[in-house]
Scaffold this motif. Structure first.
Motif, mmCIF file in Angstrom:
data_model
loop_
_atom_site.group_PDB
_atom_site.id
_atom_site.type_symbol
_atom_site.label_atom_id
_atom_site.label_comp_id
_atom_site.label_asym_id
_atom_site.label_seq_id
_atom_site.Cartn_x
_atom_site.Cartn_y
_atom_site.Cartn_z
ATOM 1 N N TYR A 4 6.055 5.966 -12.244
ATOM 2 C CA TYR A 4 6.577 4.615 -12.478
ATOM 3 C C TYR A 4 6.949 4.019 -11.127
ATOM 4 N N GLY B 272 4.757 14.705 -4.676
ATOM 5 C CA GLY B 272 6.200 14.692 -4.873
ATOM 6 C C GLY B 272 6.661 13.598 -5.805
ATOM 7 N N LEU C 154 7.420 14.714 2.287
ATOM 8 C CA LEU C 154 7.193 13.278 2.111
ATOM 9 C C LEU C 154 6.695 13.007 0.696
ATOM 10 N N ALA C 155 7.439 12.210 -0.048
ATOM 11 C CA ALA C 155 7.037 11.912 -1.418
ATOM 12 C C ALA C 155 6.181 10.661 -1.452
ATOM 13 N N ILE C 156 6.658 9.604 -0.797
ATOM 14 C CA ILE C 156 5.923 8.347 -0.828
ATOM 15 C C ILE C 156 6.207 7.560 0.434
ATOM 16 N N GLN C 157 5.191 6.895 0.914
ATOM 17 C CA GLN C 157 5.369 5.962 2.017
ATOM 18 C C GLN C 157 4.744 4.654 1.583
ATOM 19 N N ALA C 158 5.562 3.641 1.417
ATOM 20 C CA ALA C 158 5.075 2.363 0.917
ATOM 21 C C ALA C 158 5.108 1.327 2.026
ATOM 22 N N GLU C 159 3.955 0.785 2.337
ATOM 23 C CA GLU C 159 3.884 -0.310 3.317
ATOM 24 C C GLU C 159 4.047 -1.608 2.556
ATOM 25 N N SER D 260 6.669 12.131 -9.651
ATOM 26 C CA SER D 260 6.613 12.822 -10.930
ATOM 27 C C SER D 260 5.393 12.426 -11.754
ATOM 28 N N ALA E 282 8.399 0.228 -9.162
ATOM 29 C CA ALA E 282 8.818 -1.159 -9.316
ATOM 30 C C ALA E 282 8.859 -1.806 -7.947
ATOM 31 N N ALA F 81 10.914 4.336 -7.863
ATOM 32 C CA ALA F 81 9.902 5.312 -8.257
ATOM 33 C C ALA F 81 10.594 6.481 -8.942
ATOM 34 N N ARG F 82 9.829 7.457 -9.331
ATOM 35 C CA ARG F 82 10.399 8.663 -9.924
ATOM 36 C C ARG F 82 9.877 9.864 -9.149
ATOM 37 N N LEU F 83 10.807 10.709 -8.710
ATOM 38 C CA LEU F 83 10.458 11.820 -7.821
ATOM 39 C C LEU F 83 10.465 13.152 -8.549
ATOM 40 N N PHE G 72 0.969 14.556 4.450
ATOM 41 C CA PHE G 72 1.326 15.182 3.181
ATOM 42 C C PHE G 72 1.002 16.672 3.176
ATOM 43 N N THR H 96 0.880 -1.173 0.000
ATOM 44 C CA THR H 96 0.000 0.000 0.000
ATOM 45 C C THR H 96 0.910 1.214 0.000
ATOM 46 N N CYS H 97 0.837 2.012 -1.009
ATOM 47 C CA CYS H 97 1.694 3.188 -1.083
ATOM 48 C C CYS H 97 0.843 4.428 -0.939
ATOM 49 N N ASN H 98 1.146 5.207 0.095
ATOM 50 C CA ASN H 98 0.509 6.512 0.230
ATOM 51 C C ASN H 98 1.474 7.520 -0.357
ATOM 52 N N MET H 99 0.970 8.375 -1.206
ATOM 53 C CA MET H 99 1.910 9.317 -1.799
ATOM 54 C C MET H 99 1.312 10.707 -1.933
ATOM 55 N N ILE I 199 12.024 -0.724 -3.490
ATOM 56 C CA ILE I 199 11.038 0.081 -4.215
ATOM 57 C C ILE I 199 11.768 1.010 -5.184
#
Lengths: 103, 152
Positions: free
Chosen positions: A70, A64, B100-105, A66, A72, B116-118, B37, A58-61, B114
């Protein structure tokens, strides 16, 4: 057409899950150059990855991340025929989901 | 089982109605926490993220990010951890308006990895924070952005 593309690849007994989502990911501070008004925030808030029906990530975002994000992930094990599904919800309540079978 | 479901629906309804007024975006989402956020300074955002856990700098997390980013709107980042028992991985950008850009559980079925692209607003430290049950591990790296990252 779905906004989500999923690719999987078997790597040394693990399964790499890659996903590309088409989404504007506006953070609400950019200005529209023609009208000089702020573009309202529009970004994905929650992304969920499930493996054979069980949630594995589960990703909360925030914004920030882009545009056209994308991601992985690396699944331990995994075999041919496993079903990976990915779905997202954005701050305007839009949703999308996509299923993919590991080959 | 059924009773639980009823109760859950009821509480989520109550919480949802209360939440709508509070959230700027107008959409209540059970999992997404608006406070995490919010456009906070870096220190406040870290405090919110750590929730009282101690933070330890480590070299057991690989944070793979280019040192010089030509375009701050698209910076690829990969985090790999060699620490046992990781529950979640967060990526924080110090100089962004919303750090905070992403928090992945991540469940145990996944490797602590993980990619990603920031978006980076300007030259900044990027932190990868791996959370275990008791403590948080962090690693940081400086990324130089040569042109403005926010497009505006």
């Amino acid at each position: 057409m779905s906004s989500i593309k999923i690719r999987t690849k078997r790597l040394d007994g693990n399964t790499q899950i890659r996903t590309l989502i088409s989404h504007p990911m506006e953070h609400g501070r950019n200005k529209d150059k023609t009208t000089n008004k702020l573009i309202p925030a529009h970004f994905i808030q929650v992304l969920t990855v499930t493996h054979n029906g069980k949630t594995i990530a589960t990703c909360n975002m925030g914004a920030g991340i882009s545009k056209d994000p994308y991601f992985a992930f690396l699944l331990k094990g995994g075999k041919v025929g496993d079903v990976i599904s990915i779905d997202w919800v954005d701050n305007l309540g839009n949703k999308d989901s996509e299923k993919h079978t590991v080959t | 089982m059924k009773a639980n479901r009823r109760k859950f629906l009821k509480t989520s309804l109550v919480l949802g109605t209360a939440g709508i007024g509070l959230l700027e975006t107008g959409v209540a989402n059970a999992e997404w926490n608006a406070a995490d956020f919010a456009p906070n300074p870096f220190d406040a955002a870290m405090k919110q993220l750590l929730k009282g856990k101690t933070i330890i700098e480590t070299d057991k997390i690989d944070l793979n990010i280019p040192e010089i980013a030509e375009n701050g709107a698209l910076v690829p980042v990969t985090v790999t951890s060699r620490i046992e028992g990781i529950q979640s991985i967060a990526i924080v950008v110090e100089q962004n308006p919303v750090p905070l850009a992403i928090q992945a559980e991540l469940m145990p079925e996944l490797d602590p990895f993980i990619s990603a692209r920031l978006k980076l607003a300007s030259t900044s430290f990027v932190y990868a924070i791996a959370e275990t049950e008791k403590v948080c591990y962090s690693v940081k790296k400086k990324v130089k952005v040569t042109i403005g990252g926010c497009g505006g």
